[in-house]
Design an enzyme around this catalytic site. Structure first.
Site, PDB file in Angstrom:
ATOM      1  N   GLU A 174       7.347  13.309 105.760  1.00  0.00           N
ATOM      2  CA  GLU A 174       7.504  12.560 104.514  1.00  0.00           C
ATOM      3  C   GLU A 174       7.973  13.465 103.390  1.00  0.00           C
ATOM      4  O   GLU A 174       7.905  14.682 103.467  1.00  0.00           O
ATOM      5  CB  GLU A 174       6.186  11.885 104.118  1.00  0.00           C
ATOM      6  CG  GLU A 174       4.935  12.718 104.310  1.00  0.00           C
ATOM      7  CD  GLU A 174       4.893  14.021 103.558  1.00  0.00           C
ATOM      8  OE1 GLU A 174       5.275  14.004 102.353  1.00  0.00           O
ATOM      9  OE2 GLU A 174       4.494  15.049 104.117  1.00  0.00           O
ATOM     10  N   GLU A 316       6.900  17.191 105.146  1.00  0.00           N
ATOM     11  CA  GLU A 316       8.231  17.010 105.734  1.00  0.00           C
ATOM     12  C   GLU A 316       8.194  16.805 107.245  1.00  0.00           C
ATOM     13  O   GLU A 316       9.215  16.495 107.842  1.00  0.00           O
ATOM     14  CB  GLU A 316       9.161  18.198 105.423  1.00  0.00           C
ATOM     15  CG  GLU A 316       9.389  18.479 103.963  1.00  0.00           C
ATOM     16  CD  GLU A 316      10.323  19.671 103.738  1.00  0.00           C
ATOM     17  OE1 GLU A 316      10.934  20.156 104.725  1.00  0.00           O
ATOM     18  OE2 GLU A 316      10.438  20.119 102.583  1.00  0.00           O
TER      19      GLU A 316
END
Length: 349
Positions: A174, A316
């Site tokens: 994310e 991420e």
């Protein structure tokens, strides 16, 4: 299970299979080693075998999906970085320059970035999937982050993203300034934990900023004191990227894919997914323990043992891909390591 008038969650089959588990465990125990000597790697091999319904483990076309969105609570000053960093980092990922790009290239994962709710218009790009629900959520301190309908739309969009992917293993990450606040609120409510225990420094807050963040989240949690049902909690306190990742995890589990769960934010999505469909837990490989304060409590609540603990807090999906070689090793020792019989090695007396 129906959670919204127009949304039906996918059916997820528990992986429990007594006969297959016994066969897998026998194969593991007959490798040329003392029983249990490969520790967590043995448990990982068993989990993957049960997911794949086979004692011959294989991985096809691994996928990395990063969901990006903005959060209305950012206006309360809960992050060390401005909200503009979300769209800037999405641009960095699409240009190939983020940490997740490096690790995806290293481990041959196909990478997609999903605009779940970035507060900017993004240009077309071959690796960008535009699934924007809205230009960021609302401020949780003022009202619900999103409506129930929007939460349902985000879950469905996450399911649709996974349905369009090849392969049998998928990792999720994310990007979203202030998303540790949303994750902390979800954890506090769904695990019934105090805010003081779950709020961390996020992108690097100092002591004063951390105290401010804790005060803001205490106010936000009180604003939604009566919200308890998992979908309602997701709508009230979550982010579009967390909601979309939740739907993606549920869909991946329904398709019997191995799901690589990253750190605190992905863990919050896993928390919601398991609240909506407990059997989804069988498919989740928790890849690392984040340095973010609440993550160890989240893992404990889900009774999950992470593969790595590297003091990371980047997000991420980076922790998920760093754990990938361990899954490969689990498959390889099952396939290539000799048994006591084949190697002519004496077993335990």
């Amino acid at each position: 299970m129906t959670v919204h008038t127009k949304l039906r969650l996918p059916e997820i089959e528990a992986t429990a299979d007594t006969a297959l588990a016994a066969r897998l465990q026998h194969k593991i125990d007959q490798k040329t080693k003392p029983q249990g000597a490969l520790g967590q790697l043995e448990r990982l091999a068993l989990q993957i075998g049960l997911i794949q319904r086979s004692d011959s483990l294989r991985f096809d076309a691994p996928q990395m999906v990063v969901f990006a969105a903005d959060h209305g609570i950012a206006v309360e000053g809960v992050s060390a970085f401005p909200q503009a960093v979300t769209v800037q980092m999405v641009g960095n990922m699409l240009a190939g320059g983020a940490a997740i790009n490096v690790f995806a290239r290293q481990h041959s994962f196909a990478l997609q970035v999903v605009d779940a709710g970035v507060a900017a218009d993004l240009a077309d790009h071959p690796q960008l999937l535009k699934r924007k629900i809205a230009a960021g959520t609302h401020n949780i301190c003022v009202g619900p982050a999103m409506s129930l309908a929007e939460a349902g739309q985000a879950l469905q969009a996450g399911m649709d993203v996974v349905q369009g992917l090849p392969g049998n293993v998928v990792a999720f990450g994310e990007m979203g300034i202030a998303n540790t606040s949303a994750a902390a609120l979800l954890l506090a409510r769904l695990a019934d934990l105090p805010i003081s225990a779950v709020v961390g420094r996020g992108t690097g807050l100092d002591d004063a900023q951390l105290a401010h963040k804790q005060a803001v989240l205490t106010r936000a949690l009180a604003r939604h004191a009566d919200v308890r049902e998992p979908l309602a909690v997701l709508a009230a306190m979550g982010g579009f990227e967390i909601a979309m990742m939740t739907g993606a995890m549920l869909q991946a589990a329904s398709e019997r894919r191995v799901v690589l769960v990253d750190g605190f934010i992905a863990g919050a999505a896993a928390l919601v997914a398991c609240a909506l469909a407990p059997q989804a837990h069988d498919y989740l490989v928790f890849c690392h323990r984040s340095a973010e304060r609440g993550h160890h409590l989240l893992l404990a609540h889900l009774q999950a043992t992470p593969l790595l603990d590297l003091d990371m807090r980047l997000g991420e999906g980076t922790g998920a891909l760093l754990a990938w070689p361990l899954l490969q090793s689990a498959a390889l020792f099952m396939a290539e390591m000799a048994s006591f019989d084949s190697a002519g090695v004496s077993g335990k007396n």
